[in-house]
Write a protein that holds these residues in place. Structure first.
Motif, PDB file in Angstrom:
ATOM      1  N   GLY A   1       0.744  -0.905   0.038  1.00 37.52           N
ATOM      2  CA  GLY A   1       0.477  -0.244  -0.014  1.00 37.52           C
ATOM      3  C   GLY A   1       1.081   1.253   0.102  1.00 37.52           C
ATOM      4  O   GLY A   1       2.398   1.198   0.128  1.00 37.52           O
TER       5      GLY A   1
ATOM      6  N   GLY B   1       3.930   0.471   2.104  1.00 34.93           N
ATOM      7  CA  GLY B   1       4.711  -0.013   1.217  1.00 34.93           C
ATOM      8  C   GLY B   1       5.542   0.184   0.554  1.00 34.93           C
ATOM      9  O   GLY B   1       6.702   0.344   0.342  1.00 34.93           O
TER      10      GLY B   1
ATOM     11  N   ALA C   1       6.545  -7.995  -0.418  1.00 32.87           N
ATOM     12  CA  ALA C   1       5.653  -8.750  -0.621  1.00 32.87           C
ATOM     13  C   ALA C   1       3.860  -8.542  -0.350  1.00 32.87           C
ATOM     14  O   ALA C   1       3.695  -7.524   0.017  1.00 32.87           O
ATOM     15  CB  ALA C   1       6.233 -10.194   0.080  1.00 32.87           C
TER      16      ALA C   1
ATOM     17  N   TYR D   1      -2.278  -9.042  -2.902  1.00 34.63           N
ATOM     18  CA  TYR D   1      -3.026  -9.175  -3.923  1.00 34.63           C
ATOM     19  C   TYR D   1      -2.056  -8.979  -5.671  1.00 34.63           C
ATOM     20  O   TYR D   1      -0.459  -9.422  -5.376  1.00 34.63           O
ATOM     21  CB  TYR D   1      -3.635  -7.589  -4.793  1.00 34.63           C
TER      22      TYR D   1
ATOM     23  N   PRO E   1      -9.776  10.828  -3.030  1.00 28.88           N
ATOM     24  CA  PRO E   1      -8.396  11.117  -3.446  1.00 28.88           C
ATOM     25  C   PRO E   1      -7.230  11.385  -1.980  1.00 28.88           C
ATOM     26  O   PRO E   1      -8.058  10.836  -0.935  1.00 28.88           O
ATOM     27  CB  PRO E   1      -9.117  12.360  -3.672  1.00 28.88           C
ATOM     28  N   LEU E   2      -5.941  11.862  -2.614  1.00 28.68           N
ATOM     29  CA  LEU E   2      -4.773  11.498  -1.275  1.00 28.68           C
ATOM     30  C   LEU E   2      -5.501  12.928  -0.501  1.00 28.68           C
ATOM     31  O   LEU E   2      -6.284  14.080  -1.427  1.00 28.68           O
ATOM     32  CB  LEU E   2      -3.525  12.116  -1.927  1.00 28.68           C
TER      33      LEU E   2
ATOM     34  N   ALA F   1       0.872 -13.227   4.046  1.00 29.34           N
ATOM     35  CA  ALA F   1       2.329 -13.275   5.448  1.00 29.34           C
ATOM     36  C   ALA F   1       1.067 -13.618   6.785  1.00 29.34           C
ATOM     37  O   ALA F   1       0.356 -12.981   6.776  1.00 29.34           O
ATOM     38  CB  ALA F   1       2.817 -11.646   5.981  1.00 29.34           C
TER      39      ALA F   1
ATOM     40  N   CYS G   1       3.849  -3.151   6.351  1.00 26.15           N
ATOM     41  CA  CYS G   1       3.131  -2.149   5.550  1.00 26.15           C
ATOM     42  C   CYS G   1       1.701  -2.571   5.496  1.00 26.15           C
ATOM     43  O   CYS G   1       1.485  -2.346   4.601  1.00 26.15           O
ATOM     44  CB  CYS G   1       3.643  -1.090   5.132  1.00 26.15           C
TER      45      CYS G   1
ATOM     46  N   GLY H   1      -1.453  -2.176   7.415  1.00 30.28           N
ATOM     47  CA  GLY H   1      -2.052  -1.938   7.566  1.00 30.28           C
ATOM     48  C   GLY H   1      -3.098  -2.116   8.648  1.00 30.28           C
ATOM     49  O   GLY H   1      -2.665  -1.234  10.281  1.00 30.28           O
TER      50      GLY H   1
ATOM     51  N   ASP I   1      -0.747  -6.982  10.637  1.00 30.89           N
ATOM     52  CA  ASP I   1      -0.458  -8.683  10.665  1.00 30.89           C
ATOM     53  C   ASP I   1       0.836  -9.144  10.916  1.00 30.89           C
ATOM     54  O   ASP I   1       0.924 -10.473  12.351  1.00 30.89           O
ATOM     55  CB  ASP I   1      -0.432  -9.169   9.602  1.00 30.89           C
TER      56      ASP I   1
ATOM     57  N   THR J   1     -15.918   1.022   4.467  1.00 29.00           N
ATOM     58  CA  THR J   1     -17.470   1.846   4.152  1.00 29.00           C
ATOM     59  C   THR J   1     -16.521   0.829   1.929  1.00 29.00           C
ATOM     60  O   THR J   1     -15.358   0.829   1.824  1.00 29.00           O
ATOM     61  CB  THR J   1     -16.746   3.455   3.436  1.00 29.00           C
TER      62      THR J   1
ATOM     63  N   MET K   1     -15.939   1.660  -1.883  1.00 27.08           N
ATOM     64  CA  MET K   1     -16.409   2.756  -2.445  1.00 27.08           C
ATOM     65  C   MET K   1     -16.155   2.329  -3.491  1.00 27.08           C
ATOM     66  O   MET K   1     -16.192   1.375  -3.836  1.00 27.08           O
ATOM     67  CB  MET K   1     -15.040   3.594  -2.345  1.00 27.08           C
TER      68      MET K   1
ATOM     69  N   ASN L   1     -17.848   7.527  -1.407  1.00 29.08           N
ATOM     70  CA  ASN L   1     -17.323   7.307  -0.344  1.00 29.08           C
ATOM     71  C   ASN L   1     -19.095   7.308   0.722  1.00 29.08           C
ATOM     72  O   ASN L   1     -18.739   8.143   1.304  1.00 29.08           O
ATOM     73  CB  ASN L   1     -16.230   7.805  -0.008  1.00 29.08           C
TER      74      ASN L   1
ATOM     75  N   ARG M   1     -10.667   1.233   7.632  1.00 22.25           N
ATOM     76  CA  ARG M   1     -10.165   2.426   7.812  1.00 22.25           C
ATOM     77  C   ARG M   1      -9.089   2.292   9.276  1.00 22.25           C
ATOM     78  O   ARG M   1      -8.652   2.492   9.576  1.00 22.25           O
ATOM     79  CB  ARG M   1     -11.530   2.976   8.583  1.00 22.25           C
TER      80      ARG M   1
ATOM     81  N   VAL N   1      -3.714   8.791   6.881  1.00 26.52           N
ATOM     82  CA  VAL N   1      -4.383   9.388   5.249  1.00 26.52           C
ATOM     83  C   VAL N   1      -3.365   9.221   5.083  1.00 26.52           C
ATOM     84  O   VAL N   1      -1.930   8.500   5.344  1.00 26.52           O
ATOM     85  CB  VAL N   1      -4.817  10.802   5.061  1.00 26.52           C
ATOM     86  N   MET N   2      -3.224   8.641   3.463  1.00 20.12           N
ATOM     87  CA  MET N   2      -2.269   7.936   2.397  1.00 20.12           C
ATOM     88  C   MET N   2      -1.377   8.673   2.312  1.00 20.12           C
ATOM     89  O   MET N   2       0.052   8.470   2.753  1.00 20.12           O
ATOM     90  CB  MET N   2      -2.980   8.190   1.466  1.00 20.12           C
TER      91      MET N   2
HETATM   92  C1  FAD Z   1     -12.957   3.942   2.889  1.00 17.28           C
HETATM   93  C2  FAD Z   1     -12.093   4.531   3.046  1.00 17.28           C
HETATM   94  C3  FAD Z   1     -11.780   5.976   3.097  1.00 17.28           C
HETATM   95  C4  FAD Z   1     -10.830   6.585   2.765  1.00 17.28           C
HETATM   96  N1  FAD Z   1     -10.431   7.974   2.347  1.00 17.28           N
HETATM   97  C5  FAD Z   1      -9.254   8.705   2.063  1.00 17.28           C
HETATM   98  C6  FAD Z   1      -9.166   9.572   2.003  1.00 17.28           C
HETATM   99  O1  FAD Z   1      -9.816  10.522   1.243  1.00 17.28           O
HETATM  100  N2  FAD Z   1      -8.516   9.822   1.574  1.00 17.28           N
HETATM  101  C7  FAD Z   1      -6.324   9.173   2.380  1.00 17.28           C
HETATM  102  O2  FAD Z   1      -5.428   9.817   1.866  1.00 17.28           O
HETATM  103  N3  FAD Z   1      -6.865   8.162   3.254  1.00 17.28           N
HETATM  104  C8  FAD Z   1      -7.879   7.948   3.021  1.00 17.28           C
HETATM  105  N4  FAD Z   1      -8.549   6.862   4.210  1.00 17.28           N
HETATM  106  C9  FAD Z   1      -6.755   6.293   4.372  1.00 17.28           C
HETATM  107  C10 FAD Z   1      -5.904   5.599   3.477  1.00 17.28           C
HETATM  108  O3  FAD Z   1      -6.799   4.800   2.495  1.00 17.28           O
HETATM  109  C11 FAD Z   1      -5.613   4.207   4.388  1.00 17.28           C
HETATM  110  O4  FAD Z   1      -5.370   5.000   5.693  1.00 17.28           O
HETATM  111  C12 FAD Z   1      -3.897   4.196   3.441  1.00 17.28           C
HETATM  112  O5  FAD Z   1      -4.259   3.057   2.654  1.00 17.28           O
HETATM  113  C13 FAD Z   1      -2.884   3.493   4.916  1.00 17.28           C
HETATM  114  O6  FAD Z   1      -2.209   2.924   4.016  1.00 17.28           O
HETATM  115  P1  FAD Z   1      -1.190   2.005   4.619  1.00 17.28           P
HETATM  116  O7  FAD Z   1      -0.769   1.513   3.731  1.00 17.28           O
HETATM  117  O8  FAD Z   1      -0.929   1.561   6.030  1.00 17.28           O
HETATM  118  O9  FAD Z   1      -2.207   0.149   4.334  1.00 17.28           O
HETATM  119  P2  FAD Z   1      -2.973  -0.099   2.970  1.00 17.28           P
HETATM  120  O10 FAD Z   1      -3.771   1.090   2.644  1.00 17.28           O
HETATM  121  O11 FAD Z   1      -4.234  -1.225   3.707  1.00 17.28           O
HETATM  122  O12 FAD Z   1      -1.910  -1.478   2.834  1.00 17.28           O
HETATM  123  C14 FAD Z   1      -1.783  -2.346   3.067  1.00 17.28           C
HETATM  124  C15 FAD Z   1      -1.357  -3.474   2.133  1.00 17.28           C
HETATM  125  O13 FAD Z   1      -0.868  -5.034   2.644  1.00 17.28           O
HETATM  126  C16 FAD Z   1      -1.860  -5.241   1.743  1.00 17.28           C
HETATM  127  N5  FAD Z   1      -1.743  -6.593   3.305  1.00 17.28           N
HETATM  128  C17 FAD Z   1      -2.764  -6.815   4.250  1.00 17.28           C
HETATM  129  N6  FAD Z   1      -2.433  -7.098   4.419  1.00 17.28           N
HETATM  130  C18 FAD Z   1      -1.527  -8.819   4.110  1.00 17.28           C
HETATM  131  C19 FAD Z   1      -1.054 -10.008   4.739  1.00 17.28           C
HETATM  132  N7  FAD Z   1      -1.062 -10.755   5.578  1.00 17.28           N
HETATM  133  N8  FAD Z   1      -0.137 -10.188   4.029  1.00 17.28           N
HETATM  134  C20 FAD Z   1       0.425  -9.529   2.498  1.00 17.28           C
HETATM  135  N9  FAD Z   1       0.012  -8.372   2.568  1.00 17.28           N
HETATM  136  C21 FAD Z   1      -0.978  -7.905   3.117  1.00 17.28           C
HETATM  137  C22 FAD Z   1      -2.835  -4.684   1.212  1.00 17.28           C
HETATM  138  O14 FAD Z   1      -3.059  -5.743   0.135  1.00 17.28           O
HETATM  139  C23 FAD Z   1      -2.450  -3.506   1.126  1.00 17.28           C
HETATM  140  O15 FAD Z   1      -1.741  -3.251  -0.114  1.00 17.28           O
HETATM  141  C24 FAD Z   1      -9.481   5.518   3.179  1.00 17.28           C
HETATM  142  C25 FAD Z   1      -9.720   4.886   4.019  1.00 17.28           C
HETATM  143  C26 FAD Z   1     -10.833   4.031   4.064  1.00 17.28           C
HETATM  144  C27 FAD Z   1     -10.902   1.915   4.121  1.00 17.28           C
END
Ligand code: FAD
Length: 470
Positions: A34, A37, A54, A57, A71-72, A158, A189, A191, A194, A217, A219, A281, A336, A424-425
């Motif tokens: 994500g 990552g 790793a 998806y 968006p971001l 993982a 990473c 999220g 894990d 949610t 989307m 959303n 979230r 947020v991203m």
């Molecule tokens: C509905 C919703 C609306 C949002 N709105 C916004 C917005 O408008 N703008 C904004 O900036 N942010 C928004 N956010 C927040 C933001 O999307 C997330 O907090 C952010 O994407 C988190 O990033 P991350 O890389 O920590 O985790 P994630 O984006 O969740 O990425 C985690 C990655 O790890 C992978 N993964 C998970 N578990 C495993 C595993 N065990 N083994 C291997 N791979 C694994 C997943 O497939 C994914 O690719 C929103 C979130 C949600 C759910």
């Protein structure tokens, strides 16, 4: 067709022992592709480490692409509180001019995305958000990691850890059977934390008072949207639309007619780089936890029920949507909030809202505390003072009492309120980049991440273009 529920009295079975192929030995293993990552892999590679990423998806982007989260959100300070008149642009109208507080890997990703026509650069017009195209996001992220020499393993979930001398191993479930990747330092990473949880890290979930998390949610993208007709409706009903949300009266009418049954009191949707498209959303599933497979299954059924209703409502009641249709929904309902790994420091709401500075800053944020009601309708928004930004210390990425592992992204150490801001991203990418840099420095010097001088991490981050100074 109900979702399978958790058995009331679950039996547990002992699984047979098994062997796994040792698939990789590397300096830095990033688990999860994500925004965090991507930042971690780029940060570690640019700091000279051999990196494997790793991902469960077949593509990068995490929530940005799998859950179609667009968006971001803004990564700019705001010089003064602000409310712009024109609410029909489908971007927030309450974010005024300010300075960016995240750069580094995010800036390069955006430079390429904007260049490819896959995003609109943040400005007053976009409410300082970054609308983007998720398919171009996937391609651009892939291109960046490929150029950085990051080795990618897709379709790898993982599921566990093995402690094996100085190196840490992560077990992946794959079509080829179980694999292990070993690394001097692992960056979680996912999220959900894990890997950290499997490694025994302590974690928190939800609000202090009742453990509830923000809702999920699903989307979705609607296309063949006629913007002019919608803008005309908003101009004629200025009390019914606030930049990106509203339609209260129409929702009341449709709900009274039995056509809508939603936990939200309004609809929320955003513009995208494509004129005839919106990113919706507006589904909301409460009391569901994304690390509970039974909850998440229930959420998939409920959110798709809501999506069907919302799309029908938009077509029937809202000018501009008469011919619109759902072009795509998320691979899964967006999650979230789940685990927040307990680290050497726990960021609080006060740290965020008082724009606190830390000597061991490795990332900064300016986004408000933004909590979608864990119980139903309503969203709480608390802003930082004008012009302010807060620091995130390196200690938030170091799981307490665990060595050889960093966390980045939405699972870092903080309270429920602080999490609602740093999730947020753009901020997530920044903590990812910092974790990657710290991991690379640790791996190269044969240190644990905790033993790496923070000044070295800061120096390397600044060399990589990150914004740490005021
Ligand atoms: C509905 C919703 C609306 C949002 N709105 C916004 C917005 O408008 N703008 C904004 O900036 N942010 C928004 N956010 C927040 C933001 O999307 C997330 O907090 C952010 O994407 C988190 O990033 P991350 O890389 O920590 O985790 P994630 O984006 O969740 O990425 C985690 C990655 O790890 C992978 N993964 C998970 N578990 C495993 C595993 N065990 N083994 C291997 N791979 C694994 C997943 O497939 C994914 O690719 C929103 C979130 C949600 C759910």
């Amino acid at each position: 067709m109900p979702a399978l529920t958790r058995p009331v009295r679950a039996l547990t079975l002992t699984l047979p022992p098994r062997e796994a192929v040792l698939a990789a030995e590397t300096d830095v293993l990033v688990v999860g592709g994500g925004p965090a990552g991507i930042g971690a892999a780029l940060g570690a590679a640019a700091a000279g480490a051999e990196v494997v990423l790793a991902e469960r998806y077949a593509f990068l982007g995490g929530n940005a692409t799998a859950a179609l989260v667009m968006p971001l959100m803004s990564f700019h300070t705001q010089r003064a509180t602000f409310e712009k008149e024109d609410g029909a642009k489908l971007f927030p109208t309450d974010h005024g001019p300010g300075e960016p507080v995240v750069a580094g890997a995010l800036a390069e990703l955006l430079r390429r995305l904007v260049g490819a026509g896959g995003a609109i650069a943040p400005s007053l017009d976009t409410g300082y958000t970054v609308p983007f195209d998720p398919e171009l996001f996937k391609l651009t992220a892939l291109e960046l990691l490929d150029e950085a020499g990051v080795q990618l393993l897709f379709h790898a979930f993982a599921s566990g850890v093995v402690d094996d001398g100085p190196a840490r191993g992560v077990v992946f479930e794959t079509k080829s059977g179980p694999l292990v990747a070993r690394a001097r330092v692992v960056v979680d990473c996912t999220g959900d934390g894990d890997v950290a949880a499997r490694a025994g890290a302590r974690y928190e979930v939800g609000r202090e008072e009742d453990g509830l998390v923000q809702p999920m949610t699903l989307m979705f993208r609607m296309v063949q949207f006629e913007r002019e007709a919608f803008e005309a409706y908003v101009r004629g009903h200025p009390d019914q639309w606030r930049g990106v949300h509203g339609l209260w009266d129409l929702i009341r009418t449709a709900s009274a007619a039995g056509e809508l049954d939603l936990p939200r009191e309004d609809l929320l949707f955003f513009g995208t780089p494509h004129e005839a498209e919106v990113s919706v959303n507006s589904t909301r599933v409460t009391r569901a936890l994304g690390i509970d497979v039974f909850d998440w299954s229930r959420a998939e059924l409920e959110s798709r029920r809501q999506m069907r209703q919302i799309a029908a409502f938009l077509r029937r009641y809202v000018p501009g949507f008469e011919n619109a249709y759902i072009a795509q929904s998320g691979v899964h309902t967006g999650v979230r909030e789940t685990r927040r790994i307990v680290g050497d420091y726990r960021l609080t709401a006060e740290d965020v809202l008082d724009a606190r500075e830390f000597d061991d800053v490795i990332a900064r944020g300016a986004y408000p505390v933004d909590i979608h009601n864990p119980k139903g309708s309503g969203t709480v928004l608390k802003r930082l003072p004008p012009g302010a930004a807060y620091d995130i210390p390196l200690r938030c990425l170091l799981p307490r009492e665990i060595e050889g592992l960093l966390v980045a992204g939405r699972c870092i150490s903080g309270s429920h309120e602080a999490h609602s801001s740093y999730r947020v991203m753009p901020i997530v990418m920044a903590t990812g980049q910092a974790a990657g840099v710290c991991a690379a420095l640790a791996a190269k010097q044969h240190l644990t991440p905790r033993a790496v001088p923070v000044a070295d991490v800061q120096e390397m981050l600044i060399a990589q273009g990150a914004h740490l100074a005021r």
